[in-house]
Design an enzyme around this catalytic site. Structure first.
Site, PDB file in Angstrom:
ATOM      1  N   ASP B  11      10.505  -6.981   2.264  1.00  0.00           N
ATOM      2  CA  ASP B  11      10.499  -6.127   1.071  1.00  0.00           C
ATOM      3  C   ASP B  11      11.538  -6.650   0.085  1.00  0.00           C
ATOM      4  O   ASP B  11      12.676  -6.928   0.461  1.00  0.00           O
ATOM      5  CB  ASP B  11      10.865  -4.677   1.441  1.00  0.00           C
ATOM      6  N   ASP B 130      -4.051   0.973   3.006  1.00  0.00           N
ATOM      7  CA  ASP B 130      -3.187   1.901   3.743  1.00  0.00           C
ATOM      8  C   ASP B 130      -4.078   3.001   4.283  1.00  0.00           C
ATOM      9  O   ASP B 130      -4.758   3.691   3.511  1.00  0.00           O
ATOM     10  CB  ASP B 130      -2.121   2.501   2.814  1.00  0.00           C
TER      11      ASP B 130
END
Lengths: 193, 253
Positions: B11, B130
């Site tokens: 990230d 997702d």
């Protein structure tokens, strides 16, 4: 030594340029015929779809320039397919340098063939220092069958040409510039031709 | 033989890695390029960089970082996070990314997947999904998992495949962070239900979990973050373990 990367809006030129930089070689990105003809070594990357790539090459007159080149020439990924006669991808006429036709994978396995796979039957100077079964990175949905110009094979699941050579034209189906130390070695070998 | 891919995910916020990463041999654990190089050395097959920044200024930093990664790393990498338009993809690919991952923008405008695949080729378009198990079954969520969409996961996976996606990154929100293993059922359904490669994500806690998702759910690749970052599952150990389980794995030393 002058190295040229043919830039025709056909894909990952930057990655190839960086791979050469890591070897201490400053390559020129160009579509200019004179600069290409004058180079010692020529690299021809490619990504994306065959007919649009051919369109970009024709728009720059490169379809006439490339077949006449006589210095060591390295096609990468779509670059290998563009050198062939014809591709099943949107029924496209290619540069017709290597007399081979490009086929689509027709089997139950996932397409694109994406990831690290082994090299076999390595032949010639480009694979000096590379071992049978070493891994390189592939991403493609179309392939060159094994033929008299094959200098390396891979299997998915049937053998196909991972690399070919026809006169001064060398070409790899895998991403030589993204294949770790093995890919780097192959590029080095090409630069030493 | 085509090998199963092991993919660490980093990230990125304002050009630095976040969430904390512990590597003893790296002086600056926030430097994404140093980390990427270390993962490549350890045998990672690919890398994913997720831009979690919000402002346009930070997005420019991300594009510069992509160039820096491409300059130094000799394995493929995917970038994602907030990609909404063809022009975003153009910039990232131009800077040297091998693939881009799109998520919410594909849900908002599925035609974007088709346009991107046509323009740049399917091989560089990953669609991230997702998914969460709900009373109605496995559903697709957008906007970083905050909004439930109308899509059922398997149907959506088939739809984006038909639109030209080259790969699916499937994250189970029901498993993410649990370290109890990947979502074997939905991953298996998606991987067997589409013709393109599927990356499993969410739930990795130990080495068995990777063997399970490859053997039982037919995943083509598996992605994880914290267990790699904190050295709980070292990549060389993981790959040796999986190779021992007779899985096709690239061992590079």
């Amino acid at each position: 030594m002058s190295v040229v990367i043919i830039d025709y809006k056909g894909g990952n030129v930057q990655s190839v340029k960086f791979a050469l930089e890591r070897l201490g070689v400053e390559a020129t990105l160009t579509a200019d015929a004179e600069t290409i003809r004058a180079a010692d070594k020529i690299i021809f990357p490619g990504e994306g779809e065959a007919s649009s790539a051919m369109q970009e090459l024709r728009a720059r007159g490169l379809d006439k320039v490339i077949p006449e080149l006589t210095q060591p020439f390295l096609g990468i990924c779509l670059g290998i397919q563009l050198l062939c006669r014809h591709s099943e991808e949107n029924d496209t006429e290619m540069l017709d340098i290597i007399p081979v036709n490009v086929k689509k994978f027709q089997h139950h396995l996932k397409v694109p063939h994406m990831g690290w796979n082994n090299l076999y039957n390595l032949q010639g100077a480009l694979f000096e220092g590379v071992k049978e079964q070493d891994y390189v990175y592939f991403v493609h949905s179309y392939y060159l069958p094994v033929c008299e110009y094959t200098i390396a094979t891979a299997a998915y699941p049937e053998p196909f040409s991972a690399a070919v050579q026809y006169k001064n034209f060398y070409a790899m189906q895998f991403h030589t510039e993204k294949s770790g130390p093995t890919g780097t070695r192959i590029i080095q070998n090409f630069l030493s031709l | 033989m085509l090998t199963k891919r092991i993919i660490p995910c980093l990230d990125i916020k304002n050009g630095r890695t976040v969430k904390g990463i512990r590597f003893e041999n790296i002086r600056d654990a926030g430097d994404p390029v140093a980390l990427a190089a270390e993962y490549a050395r350890q045998g990672a097959d690919e890398l994913v960089f997720l831009d979690i920044t919000a402002t346009n200024e930070e997005r420019k930093t991300f594009a510069q970082l992509v160039r820096d990664i491409a300059r130094h790393i000799d394995i493929p990498f995917t970038v994602g996070g907030g990609i909404a338009a063809i022009s975003d993809v153009e910039v990232l690919l131009h800077e040297g990314a091998d693939k881009v991952s799109i998520n919410s923008a594909a849900i908002k405008e599925p035609q974007l997947v088709y346009d991107l695949a046509k323009r740049f080729g399917s091989q560089c378009i990953t669609v991230a999904i997702d998914t969460k198990f709900t009373a109605a079954g496995w559903k697709v969520f957008s906007r970083a998992g905050t909004v439930e969409t109308e899509h059922y996961t398997l149907d959506w996976a088939k739809q984006i495949t038909d639109l030209g996606a080259g790969e699916i990154l499937l994250t189970s929100m029901s498993h993410d962070g649990t370290k109890d293993g990947f979502a074997l059922d939905i991953t298996g359904d998606v991987s067997r239900g589409v013709s393109i490669p599927v990356i499993a994500s969410g739930g990795a806690g130990k080495m068995d979990h990777f063997a399970d998702v490859f053997n039982q759910a037919n995943a083509d690749a598996a992605l994880a973050a914290s267990i790699f970052h904190f050295g709980e599952v070292p990549i060389p150990d993981l790959k040796a373990y999986l190779a021992n389980q007779q899985l096709p794995i690239r061992l590079c030393y």
